[in-house]
Motif scaffolding. Structure first.
Motif, PDB file in Angstrom:
ATOM      1  N   GLY A   1      12.028  -3.083   8.696  1.00 41.32           N
ATOM      2  CA  GLY A   1      12.641  -1.882   8.494  1.00 41.32           C
ATOM      3  C   GLY A   1      12.470  -1.344   9.860  1.00 41.32           C
ATOM      4  N   VAL A   2      13.762  -0.506  10.269  1.00 47.19           N
ATOM      5  CA  VAL A   2      13.760  -0.475  11.678  1.00 47.19           C
ATOM      6  C   VAL A   2      14.140   1.139  11.819  1.00 47.19           C
ATOM      7  CG1 VAL A   2      14.296  -2.434  12.567  1.00 47.19           C
ATOM      8  CG2 VAL A   2      16.252  -1.075  11.825  1.00 47.19           C
ATOM      9  N   GLY A   3      13.719   1.841  10.854  1.00 46.60           N
ATOM     10  CA  GLY A   3      13.779   3.537  11.067  1.00 46.60           C
ATOM     11  C   GLY A   3      13.776   4.234   9.583  1.00 46.60           C
ATOM     12  N   GLU A   4      13.770   5.442   9.765  1.00 40.91           N
ATOM     13  CA  GLU A   4      13.677   6.067   8.278  1.00 40.91           C
ATOM     14  C   GLU A   4      15.046   6.213   7.647  1.00 40.91           C
ATOM     15  OE1 GLU A   4      11.167   9.739   7.788  1.00 40.91           O
ATOM     16  OE2 GLU A   4      10.729   9.490  10.246  1.00 40.91           O
TER      17      GLU A   4
ATOM     18  N   ARG B   1       8.689  -0.099  10.230  1.00 40.32           N
ATOM     19  CA  ARG B   1       8.103   0.708  11.261  1.00 40.32           C
ATOM     20  C   ARG B   1       8.250  -0.262  12.319  1.00 40.32           C
ATOM     21  NH1 ARG B   1       4.553   3.564   7.821  1.00 40.32           N
ATOM     22  NH2 ARG B   1       5.507   5.444   7.312  1.00 40.32           N
TER      23      ARG B   1
ATOM     24  N   LYS C   1      16.768   0.763   0.540  1.00 36.09           N
ATOM     25  CA  LYS C   1      17.444   0.225   1.444  1.00 36.09           C
ATOM     26  C   LYS C   1      18.115  -1.109   1.214  1.00 36.09           C
ATOM     27  CE  LYS C   1      14.993   1.655   5.841  1.00 36.09           C
ATOM     28  NZ  LYS C   1      14.053   1.479   6.668  1.00 36.09           N
TER      29      LYS C   1
ATOM     30  N   LEU D   1       0.864  -1.357   0.061  1.00 37.09           N
ATOM     31  CA  LEU D   1      -0.136   0.001   0.159  1.00 37.09           C
ATOM     32  C   LEU D   1       1.013   1.368   0.074  1.00 37.09           C
ATOM     33  CD1 LEU D   1      -2.763  -0.796   2.382  1.00 37.09           C
ATOM     34  CD2 LEU D   1      -2.933  -0.934  -0.020  1.00 37.09           C
TER      35      LEU D   1
ATOM     36  N   GLY E   1       2.525   4.447   1.276  1.00 35.11           N
ATOM     37  CA  GLY E   1       2.954   4.607   2.716  1.00 35.11           C
ATOM     38  C   GLY E   1       3.429   3.772   3.393  1.00 35.11           C
ATOM     39  N   SER E   2       3.388   2.392   2.977  1.00 31.01           N
ATOM     40  CA  SER E   2       3.867   1.393   3.792  1.00 31.01           C
ATOM     41  C   SER E   2       5.436   1.178   4.049  1.00 31.01           C
ATOM     42  CB  SER E   2       3.310   0.199   3.077  1.00 31.01           C
ATOM     43  OG  SER E   2       3.920   0.103   1.710  1.00 31.01           O
ATOM     44  N   GLY E   3       6.308   2.021   3.031  1.00 29.33           N
ATOM     45  CA  GLY E   3       7.442   2.183   3.203  1.00 29.33           C
ATOM     46  C   GLY E   3       8.415   1.651   1.996  1.00 29.33           C
ATOM     47  N   LYS E   4       7.268   1.392   0.883  1.00 29.08           N
ATOM     48  CA  LYS E   4       8.031   0.510  -0.419  1.00 29.08           C
ATOM     49  C   LYS E   4       9.278   1.298  -0.882  1.00 29.08           C
ATOM     50  CE  LYS E   4       4.164   0.322  -2.438  1.00 29.08           C
ATOM     51  NZ  LYS E   4       4.318   1.592  -3.184  1.00 29.08           N
ATOM     52  N   THR E   5       8.984   2.628  -1.282  1.00 27.77           N
ATOM     53  CA  THR E   5      10.182   3.251  -1.821  1.00 27.77           C
ATOM     54  C   THR E   5      11.457   3.057  -1.106  1.00 27.77           C
ATOM     55  OG1 THR E   5       8.540   4.342  -3.225  1.00 27.77           O
ATOM     56  CG2 THR E   5      10.914   5.362  -3.121  1.00 27.77           C
ATOM     57  N   THR E   6      11.260   3.688   0.212  1.00 30.50           N
ATOM     58  CA  THR E   6      12.334   3.669   1.277  1.00 30.50           C
ATOM     59  C   THR E   6      13.048   2.484   1.093  1.00 30.50           C
ATOM     60  OG1 THR E   6      10.723   5.061   2.789  1.00 30.50           O
ATOM     61  CG2 THR E   6      12.907   4.143   3.463  1.00 30.50           C
TER      62      THR E   6
ATOM     63  N   GLN F   1      11.271  10.839  -6.287  1.00 28.27           N
ATOM     64  CA  GLN F   1      11.281  10.103  -4.965  1.00 28.27           C
ATOM     65  C   GLN F   1      12.386   9.145  -4.960  1.00 28.27           C
ATOM     66  OE1 GLN F   1       8.343   8.777  -2.339  1.00 28.27           O
ATOM     67  NE2 GLN F   1       9.646   8.268  -0.774  1.00 28.27           N
TER      68      GLN F   1
ATOM     69  N   ASP G   1      10.564   0.006  14.429  1.00 33.66           N
ATOM     70  CA  ASP G   1      10.990   0.744  15.383  1.00 33.66           C
ATOM     71  C   ASP G   1       9.962   1.498  16.024  1.00 33.66           C
ATOM     72  OD1 ASP G   1      10.700   1.772  12.553  1.00 33.66           O
ATOM     73  OD2 ASP G   1      11.203   3.741  13.426  1.00 33.66           O
TER      74      ASP G   1
HETATM   75  P1  GDP Z   1       5.718   4.363  -0.141  1.00 35.57           P
HETATM   76  O1  GDP Z   1       4.493   5.029  -0.283  1.00 35.57           O
HETATM   77  O2  GDP Z   1       5.155   2.898   0.252  1.00 35.57           O
HETATM   78  O3  GDP Z   1       6.785   4.096  -1.107  1.00 35.57           O
HETATM   79  O4  GDP Z   1       6.365   4.523   1.369  1.00 35.57           O
HETATM   80  P2  GDP Z   1       7.873   5.580   1.483  1.00 35.57           P
HETATM   81  O5  GDP Z   1       8.692   4.634   1.291  1.00 35.57           O
HETATM   82  O6  GDP Z   1       7.600   6.786   0.881  1.00 35.57           O
HETATM   83  O7  GDP Z   1       7.784   5.759   3.235  1.00 35.57           O
HETATM   84  C1  GDP Z   1       6.734   6.580   3.819  1.00 35.57           C
HETATM   85  C2  GDP Z   1       7.187   6.936   4.937  1.00 35.57           C
HETATM   86  O8  GDP Z   1       7.534   5.956   5.838  1.00 35.57           O
HETATM   87  C3  GDP Z   1       8.665   7.959   4.826  1.00 35.57           C
HETATM   88  O9  GDP Z   1       8.265   9.008   5.556  1.00 35.57           O
HETATM   89  C4  GDP Z   1       9.599   6.990   5.132  1.00 35.57           C
HETATM   90  O10 GDP Z   1      10.783   7.440   5.676  1.00 35.57           O
HETATM   91  C5  GDP Z   1       8.717   6.286   6.319  1.00 35.57           C
HETATM   92  N1  GDP Z   1       9.468   4.890   6.705  1.00 35.57           N
HETATM   93  C6  GDP Z   1       9.696   3.869   5.820  1.00 35.57           C
HETATM   94  N2  GDP Z   1      10.161   2.837   6.418  1.00 35.57           N
HETATM   95  C7  GDP Z   1      10.292   3.033   7.810  1.00 35.57           C
HETATM   96  C8  GDP Z   1      10.730   2.551   9.057  1.00 35.57           C
HETATM   97  O11 GDP Z   1      11.280   1.141   8.925  1.00 35.57           O
HETATM   98  N3  GDP Z   1      10.617   2.981   9.873  1.00 35.57           N
HETATM   99  C9  GDP Z   1       9.984   4.092  10.083  1.00 35.57           C
HETATM  100  N4  GDP Z   1      10.364   4.781  11.513  1.00 35.57           N
HETATM  101  N5  GDP Z   1       9.601   4.853   9.186  1.00 35.57           N
HETATM  102  C10 GDP Z   1       9.824   4.443   7.965  1.00 35.57           C
END
Ligand code: GDP
Length: 299
Positions: free
Chosen positions: A277-280, A252, A122, A111, A113-118, A150, A254
């Protein structure tokens, strides 16, 4: 993430180990409390039931009650049941597999905002640093404004490469271009970061299925946000029912999630959790080891 659960369980076990001998009623009482602790941690009910049944099976009869350290025996049974719940009995940590001809396609789904791109960045960084792999990242997210930028920015930050953006190009075409470019330029891995939505919808699932069919990824990693608890498990199951998810990246971890997503994910979806994933920060990624997590929970 598991602080509260850990605290609850250590209370149960402290009481148990203080007694020299245990009756079956003592074991029953302890299991009742373990059950409540797991439900409070937001573990899915069927998973809790299986868990308790497994521990009870190990505890019945003479073994626990008559052993010299019955409390320790119960803790060991709970530990083993936790490892089984987290790993379905697989012994080793399930790392990302690159065991396929280069360029190996890895598709990221989940979904928005789940952290896919980050997580894409990583993982790319980790494969480059730890395994010396040449990784090409491509964003197929043509929906969210600036999603492609991004990923390009993240790629630059980690000294990696992203596919040049062609405005207006549809996702399947981007994916094919990424594979073609990777072949021509000798990349080892291509990471395809697909678009997400705020919730599961048919259009999203169709797009994901089309990209999957066009690229035949060696790994399809579902990225799920641990903070969303059981919703993360439901989302993972929906993706799994549509494309063959090979592993889960739980993000998340963390945060102050209660742990239910991590604890139920394997049992409900049948997919291994591969990374946490344990942080930004881009380095905030950990391998998932069921026995380490169980150890952390039981203190
Ligand atoms: P996407 O829409 O699924 O691609 O989500 P993003 O990669 O843009 O991440 C959304 C937000 O979640 C960003 O602000 C990231 O920095 C944050 N984020 C991603 N993974 C983690 C994580 O493991 N821990 C924390 N605390 N934040 C995370």
């Amino acid at each position: 993430m598991f602080d509260k659960l850990s605290e609850r369980l250590s209370g149960v076990f402290d009481r148990l180990t203080k007694r020299g001998a245990l009756s079956e009623a003592d074991v029953d009482e302890a299991l009742r409390e373990v059950r409540i602790a797991l439900l409070e941690a937001d573990v899915a009910l069927p998973v809790v039931k299986d868990f308790i049944a497994q521990v009870r099976e190990g505890a019945v009869g003479e073994a626990v009650v008559k052993s010299i350290t019955p409390g320790q025996m119960v803790i060991k049974l709970v530990h083993d049941a936790l490892v089984k719940m987290l790993s379905a009995g697989e012994e080793t940590a399930t790392a990302i597999s690159l065991n396929a001809p280069a360029p190996v396609p890895i598709m990221m789904v989940g979904l928005q905002g789940s952290g896919k791109t980050t997580s894409t960045a990583k993982i790319a960084k980790r494969l480059a640093e730890r395994q010396g792999k040449k990784v090409l990242m491509a964003s197929l997210d043509t929906r969210r404004p600036a999603a492609q930028q991004q990923l390009a920015i993240l790629a630059e930050q980690i000294g990696g490469r992203s596919l040049p953006i062609v405005p207006g190009e549809p996702p399947v075409a981007i994916a094919k271009r990424a594979l073609q470019a990777a072949r021509l330029e000798g990349f080892d891995v291509v990471m395809l970061d697909t678009a997400g939505r705020l919730a599961i919808d048919e259009e999203l699932m169709d797009e994901v299925a089309q990209v999957h069919a066009a690229t035949n990824p060696h790994e399809t990693l579902l990225v799920a946000d641990a903070m969303t608890g059981q919703d993360a498990v439901t989302v993972a199951k929906a993706f799994k029912d549509r494309v063959s998810v090979t592993g889960i990246v739980l993000t998340r971890v963390d945060g102050d999630a209660r742990g239910g997503a991590a604890l139920s994910m394997r049992a409900v979806t049948g997919c291994p959790i591969k990374l946490l994933g344990v942080g930004e920060k881009i380095d905030a990624l950990e391998d998932f080891h069921a026995d380490r997590i169980a150890g952390r929970i039981l203190g």
